[in-house]
Write a protein that holds these residues in place. Structure first.
Motif, PDB file in Angstrom:
ATOM      1  N   ALA A 372       0.810  -1.223   0.000  1.00 38.36           N
ATOM      2  CA  ALA A 372       0.000   0.000   0.000  1.00 38.36           C
ATOM      3  C   ALA A 372       0.839   1.268   0.000  1.00 38.36           C
ATOM      4  O   ALA A 372       0.322   2.354  -0.278  1.00 38.36           O
ATOM      5  N   CYS A 373       2.133   1.151   0.284  1.00 43.02           N
ATOM      6  CA  CYS A 373       2.975   2.351   0.290  1.00 43.02           C
ATOM      7  C   CYS A 373       3.323   2.800  -1.126  1.00 43.02           C
ATOM      8  O   CYS A 373       3.808   3.923  -1.315  1.00 43.02           O
ATOM      9  N   GLY A 375       2.138   4.324  -4.112  1.00 41.27           N
ATOM     10  CA  GLY A 375       0.950   5.055  -4.524  1.00 41.27           C
ATOM     11  C   GLY A 375       0.776   5.126  -6.023  1.00 41.27           C
ATOM     12  O   GLY A 375      -0.343   5.142  -6.532  1.00 41.27           O
ATOM     13  N   LYS A 390       1.848   7.473   2.211  1.00 43.74           N
ATOM     14  CA  LYS A 390       1.265   6.868   3.402  1.00 43.74           C
ATOM     15  C   LYS A 390       0.056   6.053   2.968  1.00 43.74           C
ATOM     16  O   LYS A 390      -0.811   6.561   2.249  1.00 43.74           O
ATOM     17  N   PRO A 391      -0.004   4.777   3.356  1.00 41.77           N
ATOM     18  CA  PRO A 391      -1.052   3.878   2.853  1.00 41.77           C
ATOM     19  C   PRO A 391      -2.452   4.466   2.975  1.00 41.77           C
ATOM     20  O   PRO A 391      -2.804   5.071   3.985  1.00 41.77           O
ATOM     21  N   GLY A 392      -3.217   4.296   1.898  1.00 44.49           N
ATOM     22  CA  GLY A 392      -4.586   4.769   1.887  1.00 44.49           C
ATOM     23  C   GLY A 392      -4.740   6.235   1.544  1.00 44.49           C
ATOM     24  O   GLY A 392      -5.854   6.753   1.526  1.00 44.49           O
ATOM     25  N   THR A 393      -3.616   6.909   1.267  1.00 41.14           N
ATOM     26  CA  THR A 393      -3.654   8.336   0.942  1.00 41.14           C
ATOM     27  C   THR A 393      -2.729   8.599  -0.239  1.00 41.14           C
ATOM     28  O   THR A 393      -2.041   7.701  -0.718  1.00 41.14           O
ATOM     29  N   LYS A 394      -2.721   9.867  -0.677  1.00 36.98           N
ATOM     30  CA  LYS A 394      -1.725  10.316  -1.646  1.00 36.98           C
ATOM     31  C   LYS A 394      -0.688  11.213  -0.976  1.00 36.98           C
ATOM     32  O   LYS A 394       0.051  11.923  -1.650  1.00 36.98           O
TER      33      LYS A 394
END
Length: 454
Positions: A372-373, A375, A390-394
């Motif tokens: 997940a890191c 992107g 950061k996982p789950g984000t941009k």
């Protein structure tokens, strides 16, 4: 307070790290004091390299590394044909261009044959900084303007003029008063009218960027500055590697010309078959520059650069101002550059960049599904960006990106980072990179991400 340079400081050794080094490495870092404090080394634990072959390097202890960063040795470290060409010419003569010599003329004709017919004059220098410096002078003389546009994380050299056009050097570097910046064409984060830039048609994305050029020129005009040109490389490498969508630069360059400026295509990074789709990065975008510059990949490491240009753009400058670069275009460097060009044709480095680059990108895209890191994975040919978030984000994750670099180094893989936030792995190996090299990288990257629990 001055910010660190994104291209110089992000992945650099600092003196306080010396206590973690073995005695011999620490001694070498301390002896570098004679070079002054401006120099930088890669890594918390610097690498002492002594040998290179192809895309592989060896340190002083005989440990082998994979080079996933070095576009200077474009056809591979110590390519035998380039080495032979250098040795043969060095044994005969090396002098400057105020004497007649065939090497500079033969190479000039050959390299121009790879460009559009409109680009029909060429001048040689020793560094990319010198090439871009001359290109800006030529552009200003031709247009009568002073204003140059660059992107927000551009790097175009370290002369007094080009460093002032290189915001990637950090805020301690004074930027030119007649320079203006436009945003990075960040297809990962930008939205245009609510649509992610990565989903926009080329003409829509190009229209957005052309609009940014128009805004910059309007600001110049408010300050009494006449527009001279746009200085940019066609994959925006220092900004974070943004080569797509193909075709989006045409509206941008059309706007530059409409506004009375010229486009200086800085091809140090995207040129010489690097993208796999065309010999030059600008050709991949289907446009013809007014001026082309290049340097590092031309002669596989020897100090060689060039400025190629339309004759009508060159004439106002060259017809009034003599130009002489003592060793720009010298016979030895021209012999090396010719050998590099011959190797690129004979070994089909463009085809290798296209096929191996596509494989490399697909491997990274597959890894993205499990980590997940990661992107974003983007690029063209053997120039690929792997954005660490950061996982789950941009949200950029620079600390993780730097830890990844250090772990890769321990797994004997060398690369670096780029972009505004210093979180983008810049994967830019020699053009002889192979499928087995991808296997090495993938294994090291998988181990690294697992160790860091990414």
């Amino acid at each position: 307070m001055a910010t660190r340079s994104t291209i110089m400081d992000t992945n650099s050794f600092r003196p306080e790290m010396a206590k973690e080094l073995d005695p011999e490495t620490r001694k070498l870092t301390e002896e570098r004091e004679v070079l002054g404090p401006a120099y930088r080394l890669f890594y918390r634990k610097p690498v002492h390299l002594v040998k290179g072959v192809g895309s592989h390097l060896w340190d002083a202890d005989g440990v082998e590394y994979l080079d996933v960063y070095n576009n200077v040795a474009s056809v591979g470290h110590c390519h035998p044909r380039v080495v032979e060409a250098i040795a043969n010419q060095a044994s005969l003569l090396n002098t400057h261009t105020r004497y007649l010599h065939e090497n500079v003329l033969n190479y000039a004709d050959d390299i121009l044959s790879t460009m559009p017919d409109e680009i029909d004059r060429i001048m040689f220098q020793c560094t990319g900084s010198e090439a871009n410096d001359l290109a800006v002078r030529v552009a200003r003389t031709y247009t009568g303007g002073q204003g140059i546009i660059v992107t927000t994380e551009a790097y175009h050299g370290n002369s007094a003029l080009t460093s002032g056009l290189s915001p990637a050097l950090g805020t301690a570097q004074t930027l030119g008063l007649t320079m203006r910046m436009i945003p990075t064409p960040d297809t990962y984060r930008l939205e245009i009218d609510g649509v992610p830039a990565s989903q926009c048609r080329p003409e829509v994305f190009g229209a957005w960027m052309a609009g940014e050029v128009r805004k910059a020129v309007a600001d110049m005009q408010r300050h009494g500055i006449a527009f001279a040109g746009l200085l940019a490389d066609s994959i925006f490498s220092s900004d974070g590697v943004y080569p797509d969508p193909v075709g989006y630069l045409k509206p941008v360059i059309d706007a530059v010309h409409e506004l009375g400026g010229v486009w200086i295509a800085d091809e140090v990074q995207p040129g010489f078959t690097r993208t796999g789709d065309a010999f030059w990065g600008f050709a991949r975008q289907g446009i013809v520059p007014d001026i082309v510059t290049s340097g590092k990949p031309m002669a596989n490491g020897l100090p060689t650069s060039m400025m190629a240009v339309r004759h009508e753009v060159l004439e106002p400058f060259a017809g009034s101002i003599p130009y002489f670069n003592t060793f720009g275009g010298n016979p030895v460097c021209m012999a090396a550059a010719q050998a590099v060009l011959n190797v690129m044709r004979d070994e089909d480095t463009m085809g290798n960049a296209r096929t191996v680059g596509a494989h490399f990108k697909s491997v990274l895209t597959e890894m993205q599904q499990h980590h997940a890191c990661i992107g974003d994975v983007r690029g063209a040919g053997l120039y690929i960006a792997c954005e660490i978030v950061k996982p789950g984000t941009k949200e950029a994750d620079q600390p993780m990106a730097l830890n990844i670099l250090e772990s890769l180094r321990e797994h004997r893989v060398l690369t670096s980072v780029c972009g505004r936030y210093g979180n983008i792995l810049k994967l830019r190996p020699p053009l002889v990179f192979s499928d087995s090299d991808i296997d090495w990288f993938a294994d090291a990257f998988e181990k690294t991400l697992s160790e860091l629990k990414a």
